[in-house]
Design a protein around this motif. Sequence first.
Motif, short mmCIF file in Angstrom:
data_model
loop_
_atom_site.label_atom_id
_atom_site.label_comp_id
_atom_site.label_asym_id
_atom_site.label_seq_id
_atom_site.Cartn_x
_atom_site.Cartn_y
_atom_site.Cartn_z
N GLU A 110 0.81 -1.21 0.00
CA GLU A 110 0.00 0.00 0.00
C GLU A 110 0.84 1.27 0.00
O GLU A 110 0.44 2.29 -0.57
CB GLU A 110 -0.93 0.02 1.21
N ASN A 111 2.00 1.20 0.63
CA ASN A 111 2.83 2.40 0.75
C ASN A 111 4.02 2.41 -0.22
O ASN A 111 4.90 3.27 -0.10
CB ASN A 111 3.35 2.51 2.18
N ARG A 112 3.99 1.46 -1.17
CA ARG A 112 4.99 1.42 -2.24
C ARG A 112 6.41 1.40 -1.68
O ARG A 112 7.30 2.15 -2.11
CB ARG A 112 4.83 2.63 -3.18
N LEU A 113 6.64 0.51 -0.71
CA LEU A 113 7.95 0.41 -0.08
C LEU A 113 8.77 -0.72 -0.70
O LEU A 113 8.21 -1.68 -1.25
CB LEU A 113 7.79 0.16 1.43
N SER A 114 10.07 -0.64 -0.55
CA SER A 114 10.96 -1.65 -1.11
C SER A 114 10.79 -2.99 -0.37
O SER A 114 10.80 -3.03 0.87
CB SER A 114 12.41 -1.19 -1.01
N LYS A 115 10.67 -4.07 -1.12
CA LYS A 115 10.49 -5.39 -0.53
C LYS A 115 11.69 -5.82 0.31
O LYS A 115 11.56 -6.60 1.24
CB LYS A 115 10.25 -6.43 -1.63
N GLU A 116 12.86 -5.30 -0.05
CA GLU A 116 14.08 -5.69 0.65
C GLU A 116 14.05 -5.28 2.13
O GLU A 116 14.77 -5.84 2.96
CB GLU A 116 15.31 -5.06 -0.02
N GLN A 117 13.21 -4.31 2.46
CA GLN A 117 13.16 -3.82 3.85
C GLN A 117 12.23 -4.65 4.74
O GLN A 117 12.24 -4.49 5.96
CB GLN A 117 12.69 -2.36 3.87
N LYS A 118 11.45 -5.52 4.14
CA LYS A 118 10.46 -6.29 4.91
C LYS A 118 11.10 -7.06 6.06
O LYS A 118 10.55 -7.12 7.16
CB LYS A 118 9.73 -7.28 3.99
N LYS A 119 12.25 -7.67 5.79
CA LYS A 119 12.88 -8.53 6.80
C LYS A 119 13.22 -7.76 8.07
O LYS A 119 13.37 -8.36 9.15
CB LYS A 119 14.15 -9.16 6.23
N ASN A 120 13.35 -6.44 7.96
CA ASN A 120 13.67 -5.62 9.13
C ASN A 120 12.52 -5.54 10.12
O ASN A 120 12.72 -5.19 11.29
CB ASN A 120 14.05 -4.20 8.69
N TYR A 121 11.33 -5.88 9.66
CA TYR A 121 10.12 -5.78 10.50
C TYR A 121 9.50 -7.13 10.81
O TYR A 121 8.35 -7.20 11.26
CB TYR A 121 9.10 -4.86 9.81
N LEU A 122 10.28 -8.18 10.56
CA LEU A 122 9.81 -9.54 10.81
C LEU A 122 10.82 -10.34 11.63
O LEU A 122 12.01 -10.02 11.65
CB LEU A 122 9.58 -10.28 9.48
N VAL A 123 10.32 -11.36 12.32
CA VAL A 123 11.17 -12.35 12.99
C VAL A 123 10.74 -13.70 12.45
O VAL A 123 9.57 -14.08 12.55
CB VAL A 123 11.00 -12.31 14.53
N ASN A 124 11.70 -14.43 11.85
CA ASN A 124 11.34 -15.73 11.29
C ASN A 124 11.25 -16.80 12.38
O ASN A 124 11.64 -16.58 13.53
CB ASN A 124 12.32 -16.15 10.18
N GLU A 125 10.74 -17.96 12.00
CA GLU A 125 10.51 -19.04 12.96
C GLU A 125 11.81 -19.53 13.59
O GLU A 125 11.86 -19.84 14.79
CB GLU A 125 9.81 -20.20 12.24
N GLU A 126 12.87 -19.59 12.76
CA GLU A 126 14.16 -20.03 13.27
C GLU A 126 14.69 -19.06 14.34
O GLU A 126 15.26 -19.48 15.36
CB GLU A 126 15.19 -20.14 12.13
N GLY A 127 14.49 -17.77 14.10
CA GLY A 127 14.94 -16.76 15.05
C GLY A 127 14.22 -16.88 16.38
O GLY A 127 14.83 -16.76 17.45
N LEU A 128 12.91 -17.14 16.32
CA LEU A 128 12.13 -17.27 17.55
C LEU A 128 12.51 -18.54 18.30
O LEU A 128 12.59 -18.54 19.53
CB LEU A 128 10.63 -17.30 17.22
N ASP A 129 12.80 -19.63 17.57
CA ASP A 129 13.24 -20.87 18.20
C ASP A 129 14.58 -20.68 18.91
O ASP A 129 14.80 -21.20 20.01
CB ASP A 129 13.36 -22.00 17.16
N SER A 130 15.47 -19.93 18.27
CA SER A 130 16.78 -19.65 18.87
C SER A 130 16.61 -18.84 20.15
O SER A 130 17.31 -19.06 21.14
CB SER A 130 17.67 -18.89 17.89
N PHE A 131 15.66 -17.91 20.10
CA PHE A 131 15.38 -17.08 21.28
C PHE A 131 14.87 -17.94 22.44
O PHE A 131 15.32 -17.79 23.58
CB PHE A 131 14.34 -16.02 20.91
N LYS A 132 13.96 -18.85 22.15
CA LYS A 132 13.39 -19.70 23.19
C LYS A 132 14.46 -20.62 23.80
O LYS A 132 14.45 -20.88 25.00
CB LYS A 132 12.24 -20.54 22.62
N GLU A 133 15.37 -21.10 22.95
CA GLU A 133 16.44 -21.96 23.43
C GLU A 133 17.42 -21.19 24.32
O GLU A 133 17.82 -21.67 25.39
CB GLU A 133 17.19 -22.58 22.24
#
Length: 205
Positions: A110-133
Amino acid sequence: MEDPYSFCEICRINHTSGKKHSFSSKHTARLKTILKKFGSKISDSKKKLLNPVISKASSELSAVNVWCYMCSVEVKRHVADHHAIIMDAGLLEHLATSEHAKKVHQFFWENRLSKEQKKNYLVNEEGLDSFKEALKNALACYENEEETQLKKQAMKIKAIECTQTNVVNQKEDDLQITTQSEQQVWTTCNRISTHCLLYTFEYNF
């Protein structure tokens, strides 16, 4: 009849510009500010993925919320109970949800933003698993540290109680010595008075 007005969550206004509004100077400036502000909080949170931080329970920290601009909801920043607080755990869990991922995709489109920046606003499943461990070890260390501190406090309290007991005992000993001294002085005075009386009696007679 179709409503000509659209509401912009970023600018918090109704407008009739349609998709053109996303390119307006006011919108882009506001969007830049929001992404920087929210991105900074996310960046700070992600630093704790491999190094969880646990703090003592605090009503102030427990009440901290973060506004997610992608999902338009308030999120509890920390996870807390009566004993401890896991810093940024609430926000990290939210960033890892599938619903948040969908909203991020929609927000960027909607805001015509670069797709490359998406990862900066997400936490993937592997990252959350590492956090829990990593959190398991962090909690164990925290509990050991708390136990050590409690033992130190107990020893400190015991030392204070012993000191107070010694002071009381010393006062009792001092009182006993003073009483004995007073008795000795009284006995000596009596002896002196008796001698004086005896001398006076012999002198007069």
